[in-house]
Design an enzyme around this catalytic site. Sequence first.
Site, PDB file in Angstrom:
ATOM      1  CG  ASP A  59      -0.390   0.019   2.532  1.00 26.89           C
ATOM      2  OD1 ASP A  59       0.816  -0.279   2.655  1.00 26.89           O
ATOM      3  OD2 ASP A  59      -1.110   0.337   3.489  1.00 26.89           O
ATOM      4  CE1 TYR A  61       7.589   4.117   0.934  1.00 31.23           C
ATOM      5  CE2 TYR A  61       7.098   5.300  -1.093  1.00 31.23           C
ATOM      6  CZ  TYR A  61       7.876   4.399  -0.394  1.00 31.23           C
ATOM      7  OH  TYR A  61       8.927   3.777  -1.010  1.00 31.23           O
ATOM      8  CG  PHE A  72       8.810   0.400  -4.206  1.00 34.00           C
ATOM      9  CD1 PHE A  72       9.216  -0.028  -2.941  1.00 34.00           C
ATOM     10  CD2 PHE A  72       8.196  -0.530  -5.031  1.00 34.00           C
ATOM     11  CE1 PHE A  72       9.021  -1.333  -2.522  1.00 34.00           C
ATOM     12  CE2 PHE A  72       7.993  -1.842  -4.623  1.00 34.00           C
ATOM     13  CZ  PHE A  72       8.403  -2.246  -3.367  1.00 34.00           C
ATOM     14  CG  HIS A 180       9.879  -5.718   0.589  1.00 35.08           C
ATOM     15  ND1 HIS A 180      10.291  -4.505   1.080  1.00 35.08           N
ATOM     16  CD2 HIS A 180       8.746  -5.483  -0.115  1.00 35.08           C
ATOM     17  CE1 HIS A 180       9.429  -3.570   0.697  1.00 35.08           C
ATOM     18  NE2 HIS A 180       8.494  -4.134  -0.034  1.00 35.08           N
TER      19      HIS A 180
END
Length: 219
Positions: A59, A61, A72, A180
């Site tokens: 989801d 920031y 990102f 990740h």
Amino acid sequence: MEWSEIFHDITERHDFKAMHDFLEKEYTTQVVYPDKENIYQAFDLTPFENIKVVILGQDPYHGPNQAHGLAFSVQPNAKFPPSLRNMYQELEDDIGCHRTSPHLQDWAREGVLLLNTVLTVRQGEAHSHKDIGWETFTDEIIKAVSEYRKDVVFILWGKPAQQKIKLIDTSKHHIIKSPHPSPLSAYRGFFGSKPYSRANEFLESKGKTPIQWCESGES
């Protein structure tokens, strides 16, 4: 095939009224990111026919001046999030790019669909818009890319992204998996995974122009 056709098909098959009503209330009564006009920016900047790479996030920031609709990526004057900093460290180690902007619009315009699986979030509350309907919508987006495009690189970082493999026809697309880039997991195999050069090698092997991962002016 264009996004408008795909969106129409998805909304014909799924009822998003409850999600729409929820979001109307949230944007009226809460601080929600990204701004309404940026919710679909990933699709605005990466036309369907231009997709070469898909990078999946979770989801947006949830801090001020960060999210703007691309997974990102944060707005130009925002502080670098830790995951993005690690992505850039790997980029420099992989192909020698030293990026200075936390903004990834250039990647989107190159054909990198920066897709979060949930497209909105309440300020300061990670995963606050989980399970309101976005996952249904973005799963259908992934399936449409898989069905209607060919030789796309899917970069799947972390277990939630890798669970989406079941939506992808791996006989016609290329999967790159690793932990990740989050500080919690980057040292478990994200660093050294060379996703950028591997993506370009695949694209070139299929006669496609590679992604210019570097900022303009870098090689």
